[in-house]
Design an enzyme around this catalytic site. Sequence first.
Site, PDB file in Angstrom:
ATOM      1  N   GLY A  69       0.799  -1.217   0.000  1.00 53.81           N
ATOM      2  CA  GLY A  69       0.000   0.000   0.000  1.00 53.81           C
ATOM      3  C   GLY A  69       0.833   1.270   0.000  1.00 53.81           C
ATOM      4  O   GLY A  69       0.507   2.239  -0.689  1.00 53.81           O
ATOM      5  N   SER A 198      -3.407  -3.251  -0.633  1.00 53.99           N
ATOM      6  CA  SER A 198      -2.326  -4.038  -0.049  1.00 53.99           C
ATOM      7  C   SER A 198      -2.853  -5.400   0.379  1.00 53.99           C
ATOM      8  O   SER A 198      -3.844  -5.493   1.105  1.00 53.99           O
ATOM      9  CB  SER A 198      -1.761  -3.292   1.163  1.00 53.99           C
ATOM     10  OG  SER A 198      -0.782  -4.088   1.783  1.00 53.99           O
ATOM     11  N   CYS A 323       4.099   5.584  22.828  1.00 44.85           N
ATOM     12  CA  CYS A 323       5.272   4.783  22.497  1.00 44.85           C
ATOM     13  C   CYS A 323       5.019   3.691  21.465  1.00 44.85           C
ATOM     14  O   CYS A 323       5.936   3.293  20.763  1.00 44.85           O
ATOM     15  CB  CYS A 323       5.835   4.150  23.765  1.00 44.85           C
ATOM     16  SG  CYS A 323       5.938   5.332  25.102  1.00 44.85           S
TER      17      CYS A 323
END
Length: 394
Positions: A69, A198, A323
């Site tokens: 993609g 994708s 994170c």
Amino acid sequence: MIYADNAATTKMSDAAIETMTRVIRENYGNPSSLYAFGQEAKEVLEQAREDIAKIIGADAREIIFTSGGSEADNQALISAAKIGAMKGKKHIISSAFEHHAVLHTLKKLEKEGFEVTLLDVHENGIIKPEEVAAAIREDTILVTIMYANNEIGTIEDIKGIGAVCREKGVIFHTDAVQAIGHLPINVQEQNIDMLSASAHKFHGPKGVGFLYVKKGIKVSNLIEGGAQEKGKRAGTENVPGIAAMATALAESVNNIEKNTARLTAVRDRIIKGLKEIPHSAINGDETSRLPSNINFCFEGIEGESLLLLLDDKGIAASSGSACTSGSLDPSHVLLAIGRVHDVAHGSLRLSIGEDITDDEADYIVKSVKEVVEYLRGFSPVWRDLVAGKTKFIL
Ligand SMILES: *Cc1c(COP(=O)(O)O)cnc(C)c1O
């Protein structure tokens, strides 16, 4: 273990694995070679191209195979920009919550002198075709709006946006990576000029995808080399991956109705359960959303900790929080729909798979409830909210 991160990637289907291993074993020739080994591989390749084209209402000549993609998005945007540059049209319209493959390519184009307008996606994550129409200028060359958002699952009015672009003579590209195989797609009926896909998001292999480009639009190649893909994408074709992608797409599309009914029921069951958590909110429109997507914000907690504790309970989920994405900023998607930083940090995305059971759905709800309560138990942010020192937003 419950895998609820299908927006990140999906498990390959048995049929796709079978196709892939068969082609690896039997059709290992180079499709560019003229002897029989090569020509057999070439046949596999061209059959996949025809099958994929047919599924989306395109012609085989309009399909370019890519590494996925991200490459398809890059190639679509750069091709349109080159066409624009030749015509002296250097304005591009997109939205603030696109995938980074689109946003980062746009940043690069801005440095090269293009002007980019990012449309507001509102609180529900939906862009109206009229808003696209209002943003189109004399010098607009391209509109690129994603079909379905990878984080909050919202589905855009692609046909409507495409119609506006067609009327104004602007190229329309859609990143359909989250949509294809999960929602019906017909590039002709939906006025789509370019579309990215994708394989690994619809139970095909990773590292393979395609770009659809409507006949008449000139494609620029990103990779120099041999004459593969009619000179638009050099490099020996990933024949096993491409064949497996065609298998996976056909299988997914054949099961869309069944999967949609099943997933929607489970999705809504989970949403109903999670809504019972106080000071929480669903992210993105509740009805115009992928049947697999559930995305919530819970005030007073960190999405990161939520994920780790859910992992301990055997649930694989995702968060737009700090994170996990390797940066300190919360998800640009959640910020784009107007969530403030603190709230956006406490987000959870569940993207369920077709094989999920009701028991698993109930276990997910029970686990999220427990973990949110547990984390709030020692969150200073939550303590301040409860004490009235800071105000609840949700
Ligand atoms: C996954 C994804 C991509 C990137 O696809 P890759 O094949 O992993 O490069 C692009 N856009 C959206 C919306 C996605 O979900």
